[in-house]
Design a protein around this motif. Structure first.
Motif, mmCIF file in Angstrom:
data_model
loop_
_atom_site.group_PDB
_atom_site.id
_atom_site.type_symbol
_atom_site.label_atom_id
_atom_site.label_comp_id
_atom_site.label_asym_id
_atom_site.label_seq_id
_atom_site.Cartn_x
_atom_site.Cartn_y
_atom_site.Cartn_z
ATOM 1 N N PRO A 102 0.819 -1.217 0.000
ATOM 2 C CA PRO A 102 0.000 0.000 0.000
ATOM 3 C C PRO A 102 0.854 1.270 0.000
ATOM 4 C CG PRO A 102 -0.902 -1.595 1.542
ATOM 5 C CD PRO A 102 0.408 -2.151 1.074
ATOM 6 N N PHE A 103 1.963 1.269 0.742
ATOM 7 C CA PHE A 103 2.841 2.429 0.782
ATOM 8 C C PHE A 103 3.437 2.716 -0.596
ATOM 9 C CE2 PHE A 103 7.432 3.608 1.223
ATOM 10 C CZ PHE A 103 7.232 4.956 1.453
ATOM 11 N N VAL A 104 3.962 1.695 -1.255
ATOM 12 C CA VAL A 104 4.548 1.893 -2.576
ATOM 13 C C VAL A 104 3.474 2.332 -3.566
ATOM 14 C CG1 VAL A 104 5.649 0.724 -4.531
ATOM 15 C CG2 VAL A 104 6.534 0.398 -2.217
ATOM 16 N N ALA A 105 2.256 1.816 -3.439
ATOM 17 C CA ALA A 105 1.167 2.259 -4.321
ATOM 18 C C ALA A 105 0.942 3.760 -4.188
ATOM 19 C CB ALA A 105 -0.117 1.496 -3.991
ATOM 20 N N SER A 106 0.985 4.267 -2.961
ATOM 21 C CA SER A 106 0.802 5.713 -2.758
ATOM 22 C C SER A 106 1.972 6.496 -3.350
ATOM 23 C CB SER A 106 0.643 6.028 -1.271
ATOM 24 O OG SER A 106 1.833 5.755 -0.550
ATOM 25 N N GLU A 107 3.177 5.933 -3.265
ATOM 26 C CA GLU A 107 4.343 6.573 -3.870
ATOM 27 C C GLU A 107 4.240 6.567 -5.395
ATOM 28 O OE1 GLU A 107 7.453 7.891 -1.932
ATOM 29 O OE2 GLU A 107 5.455 8.185 -1.093
ATOM 30 N N MET A 145 2.894 3.152 -18.040
ATOM 31 C CA MET A 145 1.708 2.686 -17.308
ATOM 32 C C MET A 145 1.273 3.716 -16.275
ATOM 33 S SD MET A 145 2.206 -1.416 -16.660
ATOM 34 C CE MET A 145 3.673 -1.245 -15.646
ATOM 35 N N LEU A 146 2.243 4.270 -15.561
ATOM 36 C CA LEU A 146 1.913 5.281 -14.552
ATOM 37 C C LEU A 146 1.302 6.522 -15.189
ATOM 38 C CD1 LEU A 146 5.027 5.077 -12.187
ATOM 39 C CD2 LEU A 146 2.773 4.029 -11.873
ATOM 40 N N ALA A 147 1.831 6.905 -16.344
ATOM 41 C CA ALA A 147 1.276 8.064 -17.050
ATOM 42 C C ALA A 147 -0.157 7.794 -17.478
ATOM 43 C CB ALA A 147 2.140 8.407 -18.258
ATOM 44 N N ALA A 148 -0.425 6.556 -17.929
ATOM 45 C CA ALA A 148 -1.788 6.185 -18.313
ATOM 46 C C ALA A 148 -2.711 6.182 -17.099
ATOM 47 C CB ALA A 148 -1.787 4.810 -18.983
ATOM 48 N N ALA A 149 -2.206 5.678 -15.985
ATOM 49 C CA ALA A 149 -3.016 5.664 -14.756
ATOM 50 C C ALA A 149 -3.390 7.076 -14.334
ATOM 51 C CB ALA A 149 -2.251 4.950 -13.641
ATOM 52 N N GLU A 150 -2.462 7.997 -14.450
ATOM 53 C CA GLU A 150 -2.730 9.396 -14.111
ATOM 54 C C GLU A 150 -3.704 10.016 -15.110
ATOM 55 O OE1 GLU A 150 -2.586 13.273 -12.515
ATOM 56 O OE2 GLU A 150 -2.164 11.298 -11.656
ATOM 57 N N ILE A 156 -4.413 3.603 -7.599
ATOM 58 C CA ILE A 156 -3.585 2.400 -7.589
ATOM 59 C C ILE A 156 -3.752 1.691 -6.247
ATOM 60 C CG2 ILE A 156 -1.243 1.483 -7.786
ATOM 61 C CD1 ILE A 156 -0.517 3.883 -9.509
ATOM 62 N N TRP A 157 -4.128 0.430 -6.307
ATOM 63 C CA TRP A 157 -4.286 -0.395 -5.118
ATOM 64 C C TRP A 157 -3.052 -1.287 -4.975
ATOM 65 C CZ3 TRP A 157 -9.991 -2.636 -4.919
ATOM 66 C CH2 TRP A 157 -10.900 -1.572 -4.959
ATOM 67 N N GLY A 158 -2.297 -1.108 -3.922
ATOM 68 C CA GLY A 158 -1.149 -1.974 -3.645
ATOM 69 C C GLY A 158 -1.518 -2.943 -2.545
ATOM 70 N N ILE A 159 -1.585 -4.230 -2.862
ATOM 71 C CA ILE A 159 -2.144 -5.184 -1.895
ATOM 72 C C ILE A 159 -1.113 -6.179 -1.361
ATOM 73 C CG2 ILE A 159 -4.430 -4.995 -2.934
ATOM 74 C CD1 ILE A 159 -3.949 -7.815 -4.146
ATOM 75 N N GLY A 170 11.580 2.906 2.486
ATOM 76 C CA GLY A 170 10.509 3.143 3.444
ATOM 77 C C GLY A 170 11.028 3.676 4.769
ATOM 78 N N ILE A 171 12.121 3.092 5.261
ATOM 79 C CA ILE A 171 12.704 3.535 6.538
ATOM 80 C C ILE A 171 13.153 4.994 6.439
ATOM 81 C CG2 ILE A 171 14.661 3.216 8.099
ATOM 82 C CD1 ILE A 171 14.402 0.159 7.411
ATOM 83 N N ASN A 172 13.824 5.332 5.357
ATOM 84 C CA ASN A 172 14.276 6.713 5.169
ATOM 85 C C ASN A 172 13.110 7.677 5.007
ATOM 86 O OD1 ASN A 172 17.114 6.832 5.383
ATOM 87 N ND2 ASN A 172 17.336 5.834 3.395
ATOM 88 N N ARG A 173 12.086 7.221 4.310
ATOM 89 C CA ARG A 173 10.904 8.083 4.091
ATOM 90 C C ARG A 173 10.243 8.403 5.430
ATOM 91 N NH1 ARG A 173 8.097 11.376 1.568
ATOM 92 N NH2 ARG A 173 6.794 10.935 -0.229
ATOM 93 N N VAL A 174 10.137 7.399 6.276
ATOM 94 C CA VAL A 174 9.555 7.605 7.610
ATOM 95 C C VAL A 174 10.427 8.562 8.418
ATOM 96 C CG1 VAL A 174 9.056 6.476 9.812
ATOM 97 C CG2 VAL A 174 8.355 5.391 7.664
ATOM 98 N N TYR A 175 11.714 8.306 8.436
ATOM 99 C CA TYR A 175 12.642 9.113 9.241
ATOM 100 C C TYR A 175 12.672 10.567 8.768
ATOM 101 C CZ TYR A 175 17.023 10.734 11.284
ATOM 102 O OH TYR A 175 17.972 11.454 11.969
#
Length: 378
Positions: A102-107, A145-150, A156-159, A170-175
């Motif tokens: 889910p986190f990567v989907a949001s990214e 694909m990302l351009a088409a999605a936009e 985008i659903w990351g499951i 992810g660790i760096n993004r949180v920090y």
């Protein structure tokens, strides 16, 4: 006695005829149905053309859930998927389900909304450009694909779990999202986590989690922690359960129970019934049953590949003693065309006489279509 003889003769003829029908081999039945249910399309990187593509596109009109079961890391298939996103949008699809967390989907959604998604993907993977940071999203074709999605306003659903290569990101993004005070207090914790990023210590993950206020970033660390366990235990059951949990979190928060969803994931996850590799009921079966509950429809398409390149040498899966895909389908390969087989009419009564491979029986039962790619994958 004479009156009985014609009846006996008739029974004999009928029995012989029935025996002849039963004697028809599974492979003969298969080839008979195959010949009438195979089509193709041409795709040179522009719009796909041909009867096979028309059939694939029609699935978006006929189904609530359409699942493309891919072979991973194909630039050609990513380019084709960009057109699929466009085609699906014409039939009300606004949700795209992929094999990331889910986190990567949001990214990915953030990157898709930017000026140059490909440059952003390159920047994200600068420390390890060979395999990338986000699984299955690293090339220019993935950026398409990302351009088409936009462009077509997909969510985008990351499951899936968090993949190991994304742990440091992810660790760096949180920090980096924390206040200077929290950063100072937890810099040593962050540095220790990154020192063994592929299998970070649970105690350190919990320490950082307990020291930050944002719930969304707590969930990132929770996902890393759970994914670490999945990797350590090689726990496919835990992974399948996580996929279902994450899917239903998106689905339950959607505006309508009839929201349409396009899946692009590894083919084994999308089988009806048991996953062919893990022998577990995976996300594909759950969505199939959900469609039955909703009285809508689900269709799954299995993309297969005959040729790959290894150390500059072309490998033919058809010639392999342990091929990845059934030879009955690999023999349909055409270097100029994508070959589509509608498997649904092939679900006739077979005798299990072993004239077909076991994988062929399984695929006919578990998938609605199979597509043989012309790609020679590097």
């Amino acid at each position: 006695m004479k009156k009985i003889l014609p009846i006996v003769s008739l029974l004999t003829v009928t029995t012989c005829f029935a025996q002849k029908e039963k004697a028809l081999s599974d492979s003969a039945k298969f080839n008979k149905y195959l010949s009438g249910n195979t089509s193709s399309f041409i795709f040179n990187g522009q719009k796909p053309i041909g009867r096979g593509w028309e059939i694939l596109e029609k699935q978006f009109a006929d189904n609530q859930f359409v699942a493309w079961g891919e072979y991973h890391n194909s630039t050609l298939l990513s380019r084709l998927s960009a057109y699929a996103l466009e085609a699906a949008s014409k039939h009300g699809f606004k949700n795209w389900c992929v094999e990331v967390s889910p986190f990567v989907a949001s990214e990915l959604m953030r990157i898709a909304a930017g000026k140059n998604p490909y440059d952003s993907l390159l920047a994200v993977s600068k420390d390890h450009p060979t395999y990338g940071t986000f699984p299955f999203f690293k090339t220019g074709e993935d950026a398409l694909m990302l351009a088409a999605a936009e462009k077509y306003k997909y969510t985008i659903w990351g499951i899936d779990q968090e993949f190991q290569m994304a742990f440091p990101y992810g660790i760096n993004r949180v920090y980096n999202a924390q206040s200077p005070k929290i950063k100072q207090a937890y810099q040593a914790v962050r540095d220790s986590l990154l020192a063994k990023w592929w299998m970070p210590k649970v105690k350190l993950l919990d320490s950082l989690r307990n020291g930050i206020p944002q719930e969304n970033y707590k969930r990132v660390l929770d996902d890393i922690k759970l994914s670490r366990t999945i990797y350590y235990e090689d726990n496919s059951l835990m992974r399948a359960a996580l996929m279902k949990k994450n899917f239903y979190a998106y689905y339950d928060s959607a505006k309508s129970k009839n929201e349409k969803v396009f899946f692009k994931m590894g083919a084994n996850h999308l089988a009806k019934g048991l996953n062919l590799m893990t022998h577990l009921y995976d996300i594909g079966n759950s969505v199939y049953e959900l469609s039955q509950h909703n009285q809508t429809n689900f269709t799954n398409i299995y993309f297969i590949l005959r040729y790959t390149t290894e150390d500059g040498k072309i490998i033919d899966d058809f010639e392999s003693a342990e091929s990845d895909y059934p030879k009955e389908f690999l023999k349909l390969y055409d270097k100029e065309k994508w070959v589509l087989v509608d498997l649904r009419p092939l679900r006739v009564r077979y005798n299990n006489d072993k004239t077909l491979t076991e994988d062929t029986y399984q695929i006919i039962d578990k998938y609605d279509f199979i597509v043989v790619s012309p790609e020679v994958k590097k």
